[in-house]
Scaffold this motif. Sequence first.
Motif, PDB file in Angstrom:
ATOM      1  N   ILE A  55     -14.649  -2.257  29.673  1.00  0.00           N
ATOM      2  CA  ILE A  55     -14.753  -3.502  28.900  1.00  0.00           C
ATOM      3  C   ILE A  55     -14.930  -4.695  29.832  1.00  0.00           C
ATOM      4  N   ALA A  56     -14.136  -4.739  30.905  1.00  0.00           N
ATOM      5  CA  ALA A  56     -14.228  -5.865  31.841  1.00  0.00           C
ATOM      6  C   ALA A  56     -15.582  -5.898  32.537  1.00  0.00           C
ATOM      7  N   SER A  57     -16.088  -4.734  32.944  1.00  0.00           N
ATOM      8  CA  SER A  57     -17.391  -4.722  33.618  1.00  0.00           C
ATOM      9  C   SER A  57     -18.508  -5.084  32.651  1.00  0.00           C
ATOM     10  N   GLY A  58     -18.389  -4.657  31.387  1.00  0.00           N
ATOM     11  CA  GLY A  58     -19.383  -5.047  30.398  1.00  0.00           C
ATOM     12  C   GLY A  58     -19.379  -6.547  30.156  1.00  0.00           C
ATOM     13  N   ALA A  59     -18.174  -7.130  30.080  1.00  0.00           N
ATOM     14  CA  ALA A  59     -18.079  -8.579  29.896  1.00  0.00           C
ATOM     15  C   ALA A  59     -18.693  -9.319  31.072  1.00  0.00           C
ATOM     16  N   ALA A  60     -18.472  -8.799  32.294  1.00  0.00           N
ATOM     17  CA  ALA A  60     -19.047  -9.445  33.476  1.00  0.00           C
ATOM     18  C   ALA A  60     -20.571  -9.434  33.429  1.00  0.00           C
ATOM     19  N   SER A  61     -21.159  -8.344  32.942  1.00  0.00           N
ATOM     20  CA  SER A  61     -22.617  -8.279  32.828  1.00  0.00           C
ATOM     21  C   SER A  61     -23.142  -9.212  31.741  1.00  0.00           C
ATOM     22  N   PHE A  62     -22.412  -9.286  30.623  1.00  0.00           N
ATOM     23  CA  PHE A  62     -22.851 -10.130  29.509  1.00  0.00           C
ATOM     24  C   PHE A  62     -22.850 -11.605  29.877  1.00  0.00           C
ATOM     25  N   VAL A  63     -21.815 -12.057  30.588  1.00  0.00           N
ATOM     26  CA  VAL A  63     -21.668 -13.494  30.834  1.00  0.00           C
ATOM     27  C   VAL A  63     -22.367 -13.953  32.107  1.00  0.00           C
TER      28      VAL A  63
END
Length: 421
Positions: A172-180
């Motif tokens: 989840i954290a790595s996905g959020a980093a890619s999204f933002v």
Amino acid sequence: MIPWPPPRRTGAKSLQCGVHVFRVIMASMSPSSLVRPTLLIAGIMLIASNLRAPVTGVAPVLDMLRADLGLSAAAAGMLTTLPLLAFAAVSPLAAIVARRTGLERALLGALLALLAGLCLRSAGSTWALFAGTIAIGSGIAFGNVLLPSLVKRDFPQRIATLTSSYALVMGIASGAASFVAVPLANWQAGPGWPLALFAPALLVVLSLAVWLPSCRAGRRPVPLSADSAAPRQAIWKSWLAWQITLFLGINSLIYYSVAGWLPSMLHDAGYSATETGSIHGLLQLASAVAGLLLIPLMRRMRDQRALACGVAMFSVLGLSGLLLAPQWATLWTLSYGFGSGASIILGLAFVSLRARDALQAAALSGMAQALGYLLAAGGPTAIGALHDSTGGWTAALAACIVCACAQIGFGLGAGRNRHVG
């Protein structure tokens, strides 16, 4: 158990008995004894949130970074390779440091190194970018190695649940980093990539705040099994340990190759920069969703061979789809992300499940992380070289598919219900 009513005593003996009873009751109701497991679990989850996001958040802004600093394709590729080399070089040291300082303090040092690296990487210069990347890789390496050992020591009956849970948080954290990453980079005038690369530092600061009480509690002894007298070097002679290492290593080789080059693959297939960033984020989130499905399955399965084979097949399916029908890239990315994420969870669980005690888990984790990431370090460079020599992504994706098929074989060995040694 305290007898009640207490036996009759007189004078000083009666007073001493009363003081003893009061201390026993207060110790059993101590807030630290009730709060510590909750803080420990929260700390594990927060540390896990930092083990991928600082690396995966680079790919969406790589083109901006190259344009601003004038980096060549080879130099840009090193931003993906350097953390993996740091993982391989530093991982064997983590178990040694943990034995001398304790798991809690070793993980605290990892968080501090990670924070320093994030600050340095976002300073805006080329040398700071690469130096910070090395520091980030070193901090992540310690976390990768020591979290399975910590779970083995403090929660031996909840290995599958906690491993799946912290892998879920990691995704989840790595996905959020890619999204933002792209929105943050476009938020301000001028070069905005330093802000995007610095964003994961907020998670590190929060992790430090939660983890500090565990360090203040002092070093806790590590329970050992009857076989702990055996030399740790015997792990390197175990075929089961090598199967676990190669299962994790091949999965990492494919994952970091795909994660590093997926935006370029999608761009060549006609996707816009915003679309490539979103699909890259879906890759991370799909790897996180795997934890939700694996938690109930792993609780019921003592032998995980069928599970290891099944999740690797999702990787084969996703990679084959990206090769044959890139217009449906979202679907294939979800399939590959699920298979890769599930493989990471299984591999980390194998480290704890196949070890006899926490120290052996740390040694096995160090072996798997060192060799696995050394293998993975060559992946992004090799994939880029295949692309340059063939002028397309067909050979590169075909090589990834072959590796995923090999991963199935090693998963069948690592999934057996046995212990190392």
